[in-house]
Design a protein around this motif. Structure first.
Motif, mmCIF file in Angstrom:
data_model
loop_
_atom_site.group_PDB
_atom_site.id
_atom_site.type_symbol
_atom_site.label_atom_id
_atom_site.label_comp_id
_atom_site.label_asym_id
_atom_site.label_seq_id
_atom_site.Cartn_x
_atom_site.Cartn_y
_atom_site.Cartn_z
ATOM 1 N N UNK A 76 0.352 -0.913 -0.120
ATOM 2 C CA UNK A 76 -0.179 0.052 0.266
ATOM 3 C C UNK A 76 1.125 1.626 0.083
ATOM 4 N N UNK A 77 2.103 1.450 0.487
ATOM 5 C CA UNK A 77 3.036 2.242 0.368
ATOM 6 C C UNK A 77 3.555 2.738 -0.665
ATOM 7 N N UNK A 78 3.722 1.626 -1.044
ATOM 8 C CA UNK A 78 3.964 1.689 -2.680
ATOM 9 C C UNK A 78 3.583 2.133 -3.475
ATOM 10 N N UNK A 79 1.803 1.924 -3.376
ATOM 11 C CA UNK A 79 1.196 2.463 -4.016
ATOM 12 C C UNK A 79 0.951 3.691 -4.130
ATOM 13 N N UNK A 80 1.134 4.149 -3.353
ATOM 14 C CA UNK A 80 1.125 5.913 -2.279
ATOM 15 C C UNK A 80 2.204 6.419 -3.393
ATOM 16 N N UNK A 199 0.898 13.636 1.565
ATOM 17 C CA UNK A 199 1.447 12.396 1.006
ATOM 18 C C UNK A 199 1.340 11.905 1.994
ATOM 19 N N UNK A 200 2.723 12.114 2.914
ATOM 20 C CA UNK A 200 2.861 10.540 4.724
ATOM 21 C C UNK A 200 1.584 10.456 5.190
ATOM 22 N N UNK A 201 1.241 12.292 5.193
ATOM 23 C CA UNK A 201 -0.248 11.421 6.550
ATOM 24 C C UNK A 201 -1.028 10.386 5.099
#
Length: 369
Positions: A76-80, A199-201
């Protein structure tokens, strides 16, 4: 016959009781006591940490289960990162920024539209103090990729600032949608969108949702210092998160806040600044003036129901400063902790923000006088 039935009933009840005792003892031996299981990795140029309470209802007791959760978080973090990064060439945001012509609207993914909508809402409520197109000014002041460019002056002149401001403007971005799809309309050429302030949030919220899908009810997610929690820790108490003392090199905690089913984001300028001719220059650029902020606010922390909102508002309030920021925070019903430089001390200003100050800092202060 009645005596026989009574005796059989007594024996049956006794057998049930004995079996129940053995089942209880066996359950007691195999029950999983609540414990913390930690995960970590890298994303969006920073690090992330996840802490989950593993218990009898949803235990993490095998390597396969651990690997499954780790993979889910990383995916999911790669997707962001694939959508929001400006540092990678083929992300959705990079493709948007690469389109020079503004004659055609740009189709957006639901994720991009969601984040941009939040950013533009904060921009509108702050009168443009928060602006995701501020990149040209950040680069002009050498706080972005141009940091080490020896051919650029350390302090730009007014003409250069005015020129850079021609290429910014949150209000030149418009989201158009029919409920099924959303497109981005740009009313000015040369705009470059940077979502690093929000984006981090959003990434924290995405990990939060994944862990909920895994069935966990007690955990804490942190990406680059932005945090969101659900439930309680392994001791059945609220998650306790430290707020850093905003002094370069101090590496101390100013205070702590208890998090239960909410998010915390902090923004500050105490790690990223320059000193030119004896004057401290913040990396926080006010889009309305084109120059670094000069107020005394050194750190701001925001509590919100989701981390994307907290992240965006933390940046916005850092631009606004303690006085203007406090007025807007009050009007918007935000929970905010402003830490203001007052000579050699840090003065806290709270707007509905409950926290506990580090008692050892008070002792150090008293011992120095």
């Amino acid at each position: 016959m009645g005596f026989y039935m009574t005796r059989r009933t007594v024996l049956l009840v006794s057998l049930i009781v004995i079996v129940g005792i053995f089942m209880f003892l066996d359950g007691a031996r195999t029950a999983v006591a609540p414990k913390l299981v930690k995960f970590e990795g890298e994303t969006m140029g920073t690090v992330w940490h996840v802490t989950i309470v593993s218990d009898g209802e949803n235990p993490i007791t095998t390597d396969a289960r651990y690997a499954e959760i780790q993979a889910g978080i990383e995916e999911v973090l790669k997707g962001v990162d694939f959508r929001m990064s400006t540092w990678k060439e083929f992300t959705e945001l990079s493709r948007i920024n690469a389109q020079e012509s503004v004659t055609e609207d740009i189709p957006l993914s639901p994720e991009m539209a969601f984040v941009l909508a939040c950013a533009l809402e904060i921009s509108a409520k702050t009168g443009g103090a928060y602006d995701v197109t501020v990149g040209p000014l950040v680069n002009l002041w050498k706080f972005g990729p141009t940091r080490n460019n020896a051919d650029m002056p350390e302090i730009p002149d007014d003409a250069d600032i005015a020129s850079a401001r021609e290429f910014i403007g949150w209000d030149a971005l418009e989201l158009l949608g029919d409920g099924k799809k959303t497109t981005l309309r740009r009313k000015k050429e040369g705009l470059q969108i940077d979502l690093s302030s929000i984006a981090k949030g959003y990434g924290v919220d995405c990990v939060f949702d994944v862990l909920r899908k895994f069935g966990f009810t007690n955990f804490m997610v942190e990406v680059g210092g932005e945090v969101r929690s659900l439930g309680v820790n392994h001791m059945a108490k609220p998650w306790r998160i430290g707020i850093e003392l905003p002094k370069p090199g101090a590496e101390k905690i100013f205070g702590a806040v208890e998090l239960t089913d909410c998010a915390l984001a902090t923004s500050g300028d105490y790690r990223n600044f320059k000193v030119d001719d004896g004057k401290r220059r913040s990396h926080i650029i006010d889009p309305r003036t084109g120059k670094p902020v000069e107020h005394a606010l050194v750190s701001v922390s925001v509590l919100a129901s989701d981390c994307m909102t907290a992240d965006g508002w933390a940046t916005a309030l850092m631009v606004l400063g303690p006085e203007e920021g406090r007025k807007i925070a009050t009007a918007e019903g935000l929970k905010v902790l402003f830490l203001v430089q007052d000579g050699e001390t840090i003065k806290p200003v709270s707007v509905g923000f409950k926290y506990e100050e580090n008692p050892y800092l008070k002792e150090e202060k008293e011992n120095t006088h």
